[in-house]
Structure formats: structure tokens, C-alpha cells
Motif scaffolding. Sequence first.
Motif, PDB file in Angstrom:
ATOM      1  N   ALA A  52     116.345 -83.302  76.229  1.00 27.87           N
ATOM      2  CA  ALA A  52     117.387 -84.087  76.900  1.00 27.87           C
ATOM      3  C   ALA A  52     118.570 -83.196  77.290  1.00 27.87           C
ATOM      4  O   ALA A  52     119.111 -83.301  78.414  1.00 27.87           O
ATOM      5  CB  ALA A  52     117.847 -85.224  75.990  1.00 27.87           C
ATOM      6  N   LEU A  53     118.975 -82.332  76.376  1.00 30.16           N
ATOM      7  CA  LEU A  53     120.097 -81.452  76.691  1.00 30.16           C
ATOM      8  C   LEU A  53     119.732 -80.458  77.790  1.00 30.16           C
ATOM      9  O   LEU A  53     120.584 -80.084  78.619  1.00 30.16           O
ATOM     10  CB  LEU A  53     120.536 -80.713  75.432  1.00 30.16           C
ATOM     11  CG  LEU A  53     121.258 -81.580  74.377  1.00 30.16           C
ATOM     12  CD1 LEU A  53     121.499 -80.782  73.100  1.00 30.16           C
ATOM     13  CD2 LEU A  53     122.591 -82.084  74.945  1.00 30.16           C
ATOM     14  N   SER A  54     118.479 -80.014  77.823  1.00 32.89           N
ATOM     15  CA  SER A  54     118.042 -79.102  78.883  1.00 32.89           C
ATOM     16  C   SER A  54     118.119 -79.785  80.253  1.00 32.89           C
ATOM     17  O   SER A  54     118.596 -79.199  81.244  1.00 32.89           O
ATOM     18  CB  SER A  54     116.623 -78.617  78.618  1.00 32.89           C
ATOM     19  OG  SER A  54     116.556 -77.915  77.384  1.00 32.89           O
ATOM     20  N   ILE A  55     117.663 -81.049  80.300  1.00 35.25           N
ATOM     21  CA  ILE A  55     117.735 -81.796  81.562  1.00 35.25           C
ATOM     22  C   ILE A  55     119.198 -82.017  81.955  1.00 35.25           C
ATOM     23  O   ILE A  55     119.577 -81.882  83.139  1.00 35.25           O
ATOM     24  CB  ILE A  55     116.982 -83.130  81.435  1.00 35.25           C
ATOM     25  CG1 ILE A  55     115.484 -82.866  81.193  1.00 35.25           C
ATOM     26  CG2 ILE A  55     117.186 -83.987  82.678  1.00 35.25           C
ATOM     27  CD1 ILE A  55     114.675 -84.126  80.900  1.00 35.25           C
ATOM     28  N   ALA A  56     120.038 -82.368  80.972  1.00 34.04           N
ATOM     29  CA  ALA A  56     121.451 -82.591  81.262  1.00 34.04           C
ATOM     30  C   ALA A  56     122.117 -81.317  81.776  1.00 34.04           C
ATOM     31  O   ALA A  56     122.920 -81.351  82.726  1.00 34.04           O
ATOM     32  CB  ALA A  56     122.162 -83.100  80.008  1.00 34.04           C
ATOM     33  N   LEU A  57     121.775 -80.172  81.152  1.00 35.56           N
ATOM     34  CA  LEU A  57     122.349 -78.902  81.595  1.00 35.56           C
ATOM     35  C   LEU A  57     121.913 -78.570  83.018  1.00 35.56           C
ATOM     36  O   LEU A  57     122.726 -78.108  83.845  1.00 35.56           O
ATOM     37  CB  LEU A  57     121.933 -77.787  80.632  1.00 35.56           C
ATOM     38  CG  LEU A  57     122.484 -76.392  80.942  1.00 35.56           C
ATOM     39  CD1 LEU A  57     124.000 -76.392  80.939  1.00 35.56           C
ATOM     40  CD2 LEU A  57     121.935 -75.374  79.942  1.00 35.56           C
ATOM     41  N   TRP A  95     125.486 -76.100  76.857  1.00 32.76           N
ATOM     42  CA  TRP A  95     124.728 -74.879  76.536  1.00 32.76           C
ATOM     43  C   TRP A  95     124.942 -74.462  75.078  1.00 32.76           C
ATOM     44  O   TRP A  95     123.989 -74.047  74.402  1.00 32.76           O
ATOM     45  CB  TRP A  95     125.158 -73.764  77.477  1.00 32.76           C
ATOM     46  CG  TRP A  95     124.556 -72.423  77.142  1.00 32.76           C
ATOM     47  CD1 TRP A  95     123.300 -72.005  77.421  1.00 32.76           C
ATOM     48  CD2 TRP A  95     125.201 -71.353  76.447  1.00 32.76           C
ATOM     49  NE1 TRP A  95     123.097 -70.734  76.966  1.00 32.76           N
ATOM     50  CE2 TRP A  95     124.260 -70.302  76.354  1.00 32.76           C
ATOM     51  CE3 TRP A  95     126.470 -71.181  75.901  1.00 32.76           C
ATOM     52  CZ2 TRP A  95     124.566 -69.093  75.722  1.00 32.76           C
ATOM     53  CZ3 TRP A  95     126.763 -69.976  75.291  1.00 32.76           C
ATOM     54  CH2 TRP A  95     125.821 -68.937  75.206  1.00 32.76           C
ATOM     55  N   VAL A  96     126.156 -74.596  74.568  1.00 28.32           N
ATOM     56  CA  VAL A  96     126.439 -74.227  73.174  1.00 28.32           C
ATOM     57  C   VAL A  96     125.621 -75.095  72.212  1.00 28.32           C
ATOM     58  O   VAL A  96     125.020 -74.605  71.238  1.00 28.32           O
ATOM     59  CB  VAL A  96     127.947 -74.354  72.895  1.00 28.32           C
ATOM     60  CG1 VAL A  96     128.211 -74.280  71.380  1.00 28.32           C
ATOM     61  CG2 VAL A  96     128.715 -73.258  73.621  1.00 28.32           C
ATOM     62  N   VAL A  97     125.569 -76.394  72.483  1.00 27.99           N
ATOM     63  CA  VAL A  97     124.785 -77.290  71.627  1.00 27.99           C
ATOM     64  C   VAL A  97     123.313 -76.899  71.672  1.00 27.99           C
ATOM     65  O   VAL A  97     122.598 -76.885  70.643  1.00 27.99           O
ATOM     66  CB  VAL A  97     124.982 -78.749  72.037  1.00 27.99           C
ATOM     67  CG1 VAL A  97     124.052 -79.676  71.224  1.00 27.99           C
ATOM     68  CG2 VAL A  97     126.427 -79.158  71.846  1.00 27.99           C
ATOM     69  N   LEU A  98     122.813 -76.567  72.861  1.00 23.28           N
ATOM     70  CA  LEU A  98     121.423 -76.139  72.982  1.00 23.28           C
ATOM     71  C   LEU A  98     121.162 -74.882  72.167  1.00 23.28           C
ATOM     72  O   LEU A  98     120.125 -74.756  71.494  1.00 23.28           O
ATOM     73  CB  LEU A  98     121.084 -75.889  74.458  1.00 23.28           C
ATOM     74  CG  LEU A  98     120.469 -77.049  75.231  1.00 23.28           C
ATOM     75  CD1 LEU A  98     120.285 -76.668  76.700  1.00 23.28           C
ATOM     76  CD2 LEU A  98     119.126 -77.461  74.622  1.00 23.28           C
TER      77      LEU A  98
END
Length: 400
Positions: A52-57, A95-98
Amino acid sequence: MRNPPRPHLTASDDTRGLATVMHAAFFLLLGASVARFLLRHPGEPRTPWVIALSIALALLYVLGPAVGATRTLPATAPPTPLRRRLWLGLVVATWVVLVVLAPSFAWCAVPLFFTALRTLPPRAAVVLVALLTVFVVAAQLRLSTAFDPNLLVAPPAVAALATAVFVHMERQAQEQRALIDDLIRTRRELAATERREGTLAERQRLSMEIHDTLAQHLSSQQMLLQAADRTWESDPGTARAHVRTATDITARGLAEARRLVHDLAPPELENGAGLAEALRALDAGPGIEVRFHLEGAPVPLPDRAESALLRIAQGALANVREHAGARTAALTLSFLGDQVVLDIADDGAGFAETRSASGRGHGLPAMRARVRQLGGTLTIESTPGEGTVLSAVIPLEPTR
């Protein structure tokens, strides 16, 4: 046929090309990081969050240019700083969270370096790049099972290289924009100067043409009509002759006026008539005998030279008629190999050289201007009571 100019790449073109490469690298690195994580950590609880975070980024990165979050070179109407900083903050935070969830996503930092440099002012961008570099080093150390000096050296080296490349290209673009502005301003000033000089030159040319043609014709008409008025009752035949001569001069003046409108060659030189024939046909007015002599073998002259010599002869004969009180005037056209010389001599009253230098009217300055435009010289020799000799020398090949 002249080949068309080749396109010239500017610093802004190079920056756009580098931006395209960095965008492509970002998505490649992001996709590779997602694939690496799914291959090595399938079915883990953090997997949905990472996807999900990759798609959001990716979406944030794509929407950045759409909302005006990045500036391009050259800078044109930059958006509000708050919008840029908000967008960049969301990208960096995601990106930091990822990276916290999956340290392998640290490889996406290199395109983010370039994005930060394009988005923030130079000092703020350098600070952010340094913080991202520290975070990348920490993430790489988490992935490493043993201490590796390259993990401490490589990320700072890459960050420094990216920063140096961008700063150099931005400075080059700024210098090029300043140079282009200077060139455009210089070109406009040069065009304005050329227009002014052309206007002045055209005014001078027209003033000389009017003086040497229309003004002289009007002066001759005035003299003839005055003579006709004085002899109208005592000698009608002579008076009518003066009127007919004035009529002929009026016709020539009309032809001159039409020539000025159409900017054609002098009518005396039309229909293939050469300069010698045109000079031979000149007339200084009643009571003045004009003699013409040709020396040397005639050669073809440029139209400007023929027109200038004819106008000089007409102006000189007008001065003879109005001021010299002469009985004869001699025109001599000499071809001397590398130059052509026109001499006009009269047996009139003459004048002192100081009077010639001071200039009584527009005639002599106009003659000098005509000769000077063709790279020649004009000399005047005169003594009171002994007549005047005017000599115009024009080189057959123009001087530099």
C-alpha cells in the motif's frame, strides 16, 4: 543551398533529460524493491502495508508535477513554496516509513535527492539530502550482516555527486539565461540603432536629391519667369522664349519628383544613356556656355557613382548660375584607370576659401556627402576674381 542550423542543446534541455532519467530510475528502483520484498518476505503481516505504501509513494511521485510541486529550468512562475514543501514532505515521509518496514527501499533515495534539489531552495535541499543520506546509511547497516566500510562511503559519495551535478547544471542554466537575455537586449539595441541610422541616411539622401533637383529647377523657373516679366512688353518674343524654357524645366522637375517617389535612377540616365551623354546635355541657364570634355576610355560605372557624379555636376552648375556670374563653365570627365574624376571649372567671380569652409547653403555639404559615401574626395579651388574649380574623385572599386 545552405544547410539548416542544427538544434542546440541548452542547460535546461540537459536538466529535463536528467529529470526524465531520474523519474524512470525511481520507478524502476521502486518496482525492484517491491519485487525483492515479495520474493524474500511473502505472507508476512507487514506485506500489505509495504504494498500500500509503495502504491501511495508512486501516486504521490506521479502527482507531483501535476500540482506544480517541482520547478523546471528555466524557472517560470514558480508555485507557492508551501505546496512544494507539503508535497515533498509527504513523499519523504512515505519513503521513510517504507524504509523502516523494508530497508531495501533505501535504493530509491538517489532519485529523491534530485527531486529535493529541484523542489527546495539550494540550502534547504542540501540539508534534506544530507538527512536522507544518513537515513540510507542506517538502513544499509540494518541489512548488512557484517560491517562493510562501503556502506558508510558509497551513499554520501552518491549524494555528493548528485548534488554537484545538479548545482553545476543549474548555474550553467542561469548563466546561459543571462547570456541569452544580454544577446536579446543587444540585438534589440542594434536593430534600433540601425533603424535610426537608416532613417538619418534616408533623410540626408532625400535632402540632397531635393536640393540638387527640385530646388534647382524651381530656382531656374523663378529666374526665367522674372526675366519674362521684365521683357514682356518691350520684347514679347524673348519673354515667350523664357516662358517656354521655364515650361521645359517644369517638365523636368515633374519627372524628378516622380523619380523621387519611385526611387528610380535619374531621368537623364534612363533609356541606356551613359554618364558622358547626360553630362554633355546639362545646361547652366541663359547666358552661360557649358562645355564638356571626355578624357580616357569610359568604363561602366555603378549606378550610385553615375547618379552621384551627375548630381554633383547639376549642383555645381546651379551654383555657377546663381552665385558665380560666369560666362562659361567646363565639365571634364576623366577615366584614370583606378578612379574617375569630374572637374567643373568656371570663369566667374570666385570666392575666398573661408567662405567655402563656412558653407553658405546645402549644396557643397551635399556634394561632399555624396562623394564620401562612395569612398571618394571632393576638392574646391577658388580665388576671388579668378573663378572656381571643383573636383570630385571617386575610386572605381569601393574602399573599405
